[in-house]
Design an enzyme around this catalytic site. Structure first.
Site: not given
Length: 716
Positions: A397-398, A400-401, A404-405, A419, A515
């Site tokens: 899905l995306g 991030g820092g 990964t999701v 996640k 964040d």
């Protein structure tokens, strides 16, 4: 008052239940009081509910156990109770449906029934559903009027299982704290055919094209009443509605749990296997014909097995047996060694998983979870591997820092977001179980719900609820042709601020997000924001030693004071939220490396500070929200963003103050519109240009979302 025969499961929140349970825990067991019935029919009756005198904690939880068609069923007033869940603080009840055929209206009025009780309709689980062609219906419950308009467009074909407003079915959300409602139809639109409106549990409703049959004056969706396994819904014999029936091979009552019982075909007078010479063996829902000893099946008939051939007279070679024996022995030895090796490796893997589980506080988490009865699951790695198709790249899905999701599908077709974190520091490793327990208890409509975690891996994995419509970053920056009204932007800003204020001021202990950015704010189907990604979050420090940490966050959102001191505070979240406000006002990214020119042109914050000093705020605003009616509100939001972006954290407002100011601005903007357009409040409910739209009216402060009523944004 007449009602159709459709019975729907309605989920209600028991708002006072957690408090009364604490008071009663010392005197009574959690199940029921001594001498009181613990079940009525097939429904458990847990305390604080009760049947009989002195069996409930107070009269608001009294139930009646009534015999209906020879079966005991619990009732709360006129409503049958089908299930009670004390841990979830919810009860399921069967209620009626309002309907109208032509101008013959049948309105269900449940006025004030739950107002003075511990119950409220669950706005999370329920939906207002309207079915029919050209049916405008709505529920009225002061100060709300909520409904929608279902049409039958030539461009939309009704489909089973799909509720589409232009294909005869539409849905609207249930307002918060709803204790009663009255159902109404607009006769201007319901001129022919039948229309229906009801409040029902969303996941229990399954739209059927038969509901639009103009020859029917009412429908009864028996699938809600088919409680037994091995039962299904079929058309009735008189051609109107539907009914429940036990599946082939079963008999009994399909309207109760366990009512359909297997038929033992082998006990019939006529042996079904006699014709083929077999023996009947009963199985669930059917039977099998087996051939008796000495016979086997040939062309569907049991025939005798022919005698074996005589032994071969061929002379065996003397060296054959030793070679065969040595080969078999070698094979057995190899298999044995392989099995021993695999068993040892499996034990090593289990030991590693157990060590990780203990390091992340899993034992403490399980103990506290069991003691407090919290609905928070500790998943195994195998469960999440299966849910994400072994973390297939197609499920991403995306990125991030912090990890990964992936989109996952748990047993029962429950969609989740999994996640996989990239790393975890030593302090969080020791406190991970405790922090997950705290995060799991966060219950706010604008914060993504944490369902559970996996602790038997080196870096724990988190399991959240799945939000399907992407991020605020995507809405603002990747849909340039899409209109986003100022009212929608104010709603997103206000509700996001409410979520952060909840974490700072009402969570115990307080939680710092760490964040905050537009890509960590998810957008639901009705533009409701949900704050997500707590990878950088920490519990509010209790001593100075806990302040020192590695600076982490996202470029363009980081608090300058945090970067200098390495001390994450609640004012760090306020600064990052100020950047989000600028994104909503300008539709510009926080930092643009591709721009040529001075540094302040690349940074959104520096450019904003520059234009405000020069008195040229209009140079940076999004054209869609620049008009004479809205500029006063826009300027006040810009001033609030400026205060959030103060270099010194002490000069910034708290998230609670930010939330309250945005709330006042939102209400003043809505009130101003209502004063300028009073005649539209009534006309929007019957406006002929509406299509696949959701009507949201708040008569308490004379506010109405014009875009929602006209189907520009929230129509389904």
């Amino acid at each position: 008052m007449k009602y159709p025969r459709l019975l729907l499961n309605i989920r209600l929140l028991l708002l006072s239940l957690p408090a009364v349970m604490v008071l009663a825990a010392a005197d009574d067991p959690p199940a029921h009081r001594p001498g009181c019935k613990s079940r009525c029919g097939d429904v458990d009756i847990p305390y604080p509910f009760g049947i009989g005198d002195q069996c409930a904690i107070h009269h608001g939880f009294d139930l009646n156990c009534t015999v209906v068609n020879g079966i005991e069923r619990p009732y709360d007033g006129p409503f049958e109770v089908t299930k009670i869940s004390v841990p979830d603080a919810k009860a399921w009840m069967k209620m009626g449906i309002s309907w109208q055929c032509g101008h013959d209206a049948r309105q269900s009025v449940w006025s004030d029934y739950f107002t003075d009780t511990p119950f409220r309709f669950s706005y999370v689980d329920n939906k207002i559903v309207v079915v029919g062609c050209n049916t405008l219906a709505y529920m009225k419950s002061e100060p709300h009027i909520v409904g929608c308009y279902a049409t039958c467009s030539d461009d939309s074909i009704p489909k089973n299982g799909s509720c589409i407003a232009t294909a005869g079915c539409c849905e609207a959300g249930v307002p918060d704290d709803l204790g009663y409602f009255e159902a109404y139809f607009n006769k201007k639109y319901n001129s022919s055919g039948c229309g229906y409106i009801a409040v029902m549990e969303e996941k229990a409703f399954n739209f059927s094209t038969t509901y639009l049959d103009p020859t029917k004056t009412a429908f009864w969706d028996a699938s809600y009443a088919c409680l037994s396994n091995n039962s299904h819904c079929v058309g009735s014999t008189n051609g109107r509605g539907s009914r429940c029936k036990c599946a082939d091979g079963y008999e009994g009552n399909p309207y109760v749990k366990g009512g359909c019982i297997d038929i033992n075909e082998c006990n019939n007078r006529t042996d079904p296997c006699a014709a083929i010479g077999g023996v009947c063996q009963n199985t669930q829902g059917k039977f099998t014909c087996l051939c008796p000893p000495g016979k086997h099946e040939t062309n569907g008939v049991c025939v005798a097995i022919p005698p074996p051939l005589p032994p071969s007279t061929t002379t065996s070679v003397p060296w054959v047996m030793p070679v065969v024996g040595a080969s078999v022995g070698s094979l057995v030895l190899v298999i044995t060694i392989t099995c021993v090796y695999l068993i040892q490796e499996r034990k090593k893997l289990q030991d590693i998983k157990q060590r990780y589980f203990q390091q992340h506080g899993g034992i403490q988490l399980e103990k506290i979870k069991s003691q407090q009865g919290i609905a928070f699951k500790v998943f195994s790695e195998a469960e999440l591997q299966e849910a994400t198709d072994k973390f297939n790249e197609k499920r991403v899905l995306g990125h991030g820092g912090h990890g990964t999701v992936y989109k996952g599908l748990l047993t029962g077709n429950i969609e989740v977001a999994v996640k996989r974190c990239m790393s975890i520091d030593e302090r969080h490793r020791k406190e991970f179980g405790k922090e997950m327990l705290i995060l799991s208890q966060i219950n706010h409509k604008n914060i993504v719900k944490l369902f559970g975690c996996c602790l038997e891996v080196e870096v724990p994995m988190l399991v959240y609820e799945f939000i399907p419509n992407g991020t605020l970053f995507r809405l603002i920056h990747e849909n340039h042709g899409r209109q986003i009204s100022l009212a929608t932007r104010m709603q997103i800003a206000h509700q996001s601020a409410e979520a952060l204020a909840y974490l700072h001021s009402w969570a115990s202990p307080p939680i710092l997000h760490g964040d905050v950015k537009s890509s960590n704010i998810l957008i639901d189907c009705d533009y409701t924001p949900k704050v997500s990604d707590f990878g950088a979050s920490i519990l509010a420090p209790t001593d100075e030693s806990q302040f020192v940490t590695v600076v982490q966050g996202t470029c363009g959102y980081l608090d300058p004071e945090y970067m200098q001191t390495c001390q994450l505070t609640d004012k760090s979240d306020v600064y990052s939220f100020g950047v989000v406000l600028l994104e909503l006002l300008t539709r510009k990214k926080p930092f643009n490396f591709n721009l040529d020119g001075p540094e302040h042109e690349k940074s959104l914050v520096l450019r904003f500070i520059y234009v405000t000093k020069e008195g040229k705020l209009e140079d940076i605003l999004d054209d869609q929200i620049m008009n004479d009616e809205s500029m006063e509100v826009v300027e006040e939001v810009a001033e609030l963003a400026k205060q959030c972006l103060e270099m010194c954290g002490e000069n910034r407002p708290s998230m609670r103050e930010v939330s309250e100011r945005l709330d006042r601005l939102t209400k003043s903007m809505q009130h101003q519109w209502a004063q300028q357009n009073p005649e539209e409040i009534e006309s929007l409910l019957g406006e002929s240009s509406m299509a696949s739209s959701e009507v949201i009216v708040n008569t308490g402060n004379l506010s109405i979302e014009k875009e929602a009523a006209r189907g520009l944004q929230w129509g389904r």
